[in-house]
Design a protein around this motif. Sequence first.
Motif, PDB file in Angstrom:
ATOM      1  N   ALA A 145       0.825  -1.211   0.000  1.00  0.00           N
ATOM      2  CA  ALA A 145       0.000   0.000   0.000  1.00  0.00           C
ATOM      3  C   ALA A 145       0.858   1.260   0.000  1.00  0.00           C
ATOM      4  N   LEU A 146       2.012   1.189   0.648  1.00  0.00           N
ATOM      5  CA  LEU A 146       2.894   2.364   0.691  1.00  0.00           C
ATOM      6  C   LEU A 146       3.435   2.698  -0.695  1.00  0.00           C
ATOM      7  N   ILE A 147       3.607   1.675  -1.528  1.00  0.00           N
ATOM      8  CA  ILE A 147       4.063   1.924  -2.899  1.00  0.00           C
ATOM      9  C   ILE A 147       3.063   2.834  -3.608  1.00  0.00           C
ATOM     10  N   ARG A 148       1.778   2.528  -3.469  1.00  0.00           N
ATOM     11  CA  ARG A 148       0.736   3.321  -4.119  1.00  0.00           C
ATOM     12  C   ARG A 148       0.764   4.772  -3.627  1.00  0.00           C
ATOM     13  N   GLU A 149       0.914   4.941  -2.305  1.00  0.00           N
ATOM     14  CA  GLU A 149       0.934   6.289  -1.739  1.00  0.00           C
ATOM     15  C   GLU A 149       2.119   7.092  -2.262  1.00  0.00           C
ATOM     16  N   ILE A 150       3.284   6.476  -2.247  1.00  0.00           N
ATOM     17  CA  ILE A 150       4.475   7.193  -2.697  1.00  0.00           C
ATOM     18  C   ILE A 150       4.405   7.472  -4.188  1.00  0.00           C
ATOM     19  N   ARG A 151       3.906   6.502  -4.966  1.00  0.00           N
ATOM     20  CA  ARG A 151       3.782   6.687  -6.416  1.00  0.00           C
ATOM     21  C   ARG A 151       2.922   7.904  -6.750  1.00  0.00           C
ATOM     22  N   MET A 152       1.916   8.175  -5.935  1.00  0.00           N
ATOM     23  CA  MET A 152       1.016   9.301  -6.180  1.00  0.00           C
ATOM     24  C   MET A 152       1.622  10.642  -5.775  1.00  0.00           C
ATOM     25  N   ASN A 153       2.741  10.592  -5.031  1.00  0.00           N
ATOM     26  CA  ASN A 153       3.294  11.836  -4.478  1.00  0.00           C
ATOM     27  C   ASN A 153       4.653  12.236  -5.026  1.00  0.00           C
ATOM     28  N   VAL A 154       5.257  11.401  -5.850  1.00  0.00           N
ATOM     29  CA  VAL A 154       6.542  11.758  -6.461  1.00  0.00           C
ATOM     30  C   VAL A 154       6.492  11.472  -7.955  1.00  0.00           C
ATOM     31  N   THR A 155       7.392  12.110  -8.691  1.00  0.00           N
ATOM     32  CA  THR A 155       7.448  11.897 -10.140  1.00  0.00           C
ATOM     33  C   THR A 155       8.639  11.048 -10.559  1.00  0.00           C
ATOM     34  N   VAL A 156       9.606  10.867  -9.660  1.00  0.00           N
ATOM     35  CA  VAL A 156      10.778  10.054  -9.989  1.00  0.00           C
ATOM     36  C   VAL A 156      10.409   8.573  -9.938  1.00  0.00           C
ATOM     37  N   PRO A 157      11.217   7.694 -10.559  1.00  0.00           N
ATOM     38  CA  PRO A 157      10.955   6.260 -10.477  1.00  0.00           C
ATOM     39  C   PRO A 157      10.912   5.761  -9.031  1.00  0.00           C
ATOM     40  N   VAL A 158       9.971   4.862  -8.778  1.00  0.00           N
ATOM     41  CA  VAL A 158       9.794   4.276  -7.449  1.00  0.00           C
ATOM     42  C   VAL A 158      10.109   2.792  -7.534  1.00  0.00           C
ATOM     43  N   LEU A 159      11.082   2.353  -6.735  1.00  0.00           N
ATOM     44  CA  LEU A 159      11.445   0.940  -6.678  1.00  0.00           C
ATOM     45  C   LEU A 159      11.057   0.389  -5.319  1.00  0.00           C
ATOM     46  N   ALA A 160      10.979  -0.921  -5.236  1.00  0.00           N
ATOM     47  CA  ALA A 160      10.658  -1.583  -3.978  1.00  0.00           C
ATOM     48  C   ALA A 160      11.718  -2.637  -3.689  1.00  0.00           C
ATOM     49  N   ILE A 161      12.023  -2.806  -2.404  1.00  0.00           N
ATOM     50  CA  ILE A 161      12.988  -3.828  -1.985  1.00  0.00           C
ATOM     51  C   ILE A 161      12.485  -4.477  -0.701  1.00  0.00           C
ATOM     52  N   GLY A 162      12.940  -5.705  -0.473  1.00  0.00           N
ATOM     53  CA  GLY A 162      12.625  -6.388   0.771  1.00  0.00           C
ATOM     54  C   GLY A 162      11.670  -7.544   0.584  1.00  0.00           C
ATOM     55  N   GLY A 163      12.187  -8.767   0.623  1.00  0.00           N
ATOM     56  CA  GLY A 163      11.345  -9.949   0.549  1.00  0.00           C
ATOM     57  C   GLY A 163      10.664 -10.155  -0.785  1.00  0.00           C
ATOM     58  N   ILE A 164      11.215  -9.590  -1.847  1.00  0.00           N
ATOM     59  CA  ILE A 164      10.584  -9.681  -3.164  1.00  0.00           C
ATOM     60  C   ILE A 164      11.208 -10.818  -3.966  1.00  0.00           C
ATOM     61  N   GLY A 165      10.350 -11.639  -4.572  1.00  0.00           N
ATOM     62  CA  GLY A 165      10.808 -12.750  -5.400  1.00  0.00           C
ATOM     63  C   GLY A 165       9.773 -13.055  -6.458  1.00  0.00           C
ATOM     64  N   PRO A 166       9.933 -14.149  -7.180  1.00  0.00           N
ATOM     65  CA  PRO A 166       8.996 -14.503  -8.257  1.00  0.00           C
ATOM     66  C   PRO A 166       7.550 -14.618  -7.793  1.00  0.00           C
ATOM     67  N   GLU A 167       7.349 -14.994  -6.545  1.00  0.00           N
ATOM     68  CA  GLU A 167       5.993 -15.232  -6.040  1.00  0.00           C
ATOM     69  C   GLU A 167       5.211 -13.946  -5.787  1.00  0.00           C
ATOM     70  N   ALA A 181      14.246  -3.861  -6.482  1.00  0.00           N
ATOM     71  CA  ALA A 181      15.640  -4.086  -6.119  1.00  0.00           C
ATOM     72  C   ALA A 181      15.691  -5.375  -5.310  1.00  0.00           C
ATOM     73  N   VAL A 182      16.592  -6.269  -5.673  1.00  0.00           N
ATOM     74  CA  VAL A 182      16.631  -7.580  -5.016  1.00  0.00           C
ATOM     75  C   VAL A 182      18.052  -7.977  -4.657  1.00  0.00           C
ATOM     76  N   ILE A 183      18.141  -8.798  -3.635  1.00  0.00           N
ATOM     77  CA  ILE A 183      19.421  -9.415  -3.263  1.00  0.00           C
ATOM     78  C   ILE A 183      19.245 -10.929  -3.355  1.00  0.00           C
ATOM     79  N   SER A 184      18.607 -11.522  -2.345  1.00  0.00           N
ATOM     80  CA  SER A 184      18.498 -12.980  -2.269  1.00  0.00           C
ATOM     81  C   SER A 184      17.821 -13.611  -3.482  1.00  0.00           C
ATOM     82  N   ALA A 185      16.795 -12.954  -4.012  1.00  0.00           N
ATOM     83  CA  ALA A 185      16.018 -13.536  -5.110  1.00  0.00           C
ATOM     84  C   ALA A 185      16.852 -13.793  -6.348  1.00  0.00           C
TER      85      ALA A 185
END
Length: 218
Positions: A145-167, A181-185
């Motif tokens: 949900a925070l991705i949506r909020e930030i996307r609506m408030n900035v114009t620069v690219p928004v990336l997400a990190i943390g626990g992200i994988g194919p699933e 942005a990923v490390i383990s995945a």
Amino acid sequence: MKYELYVITDEALSGGLPHEVIAERAVRGGADVIQLRDKSRSCRDLVRIGRRILSVTGPAGTGFIVNDRLDVALACGADGVHLGQGDLRPGVARQIAPPGFVIGVSVSSVEEAVSAEEEGADYVVISPVFSTGSKYDAGPGLGPALIREIRMNVTVPVLAIGGIGPENVCDVIDAGADGVAVISAVVAQPDITAAARRLASLIEGRKRAGDADRKRQS
């Protein structure tokens, strides 16, 4: 710079593979950006490693970012630096860096994201979206949900990190992230190239489907 798949190197999670080997394998799998992250090496070592990574990313047209260390990024000729909330402020880094130098900032709230953009950040990374063991200091997951909020408030690219994988990468893209942005995945997988290729394909496919849905609705 394209930010869809942003891979962060980690020699411990890779089973001891050097940063430059991780970078080369991730680039072959379609990574758009490689970030050198190593909090234990000396400045001299990081510059040496950074130059080796640049010899991989440069010819491939892949972005190369150094985590935290503006001095290292400038010394090794990286495309940019990624800063945390406790690092040098992006506005100060912008004053030091040459024209065209990329500055990314980790954020965990709308306010931090807006401030980073106002100070000259080229992109922001929401950290962490889901709980993760890759970064011991990341804290609890903040949720898509925070991705949506930030996307609506900035114009620069928004990336997400943390626990992200194919699933769950498609959920992150659906929430409005421009990339992940990923490390383990990628880095901790037996086949780094295949892992990167799979994520890149999932992101591309989800974005293509989203574009098609928006066209049908317009």
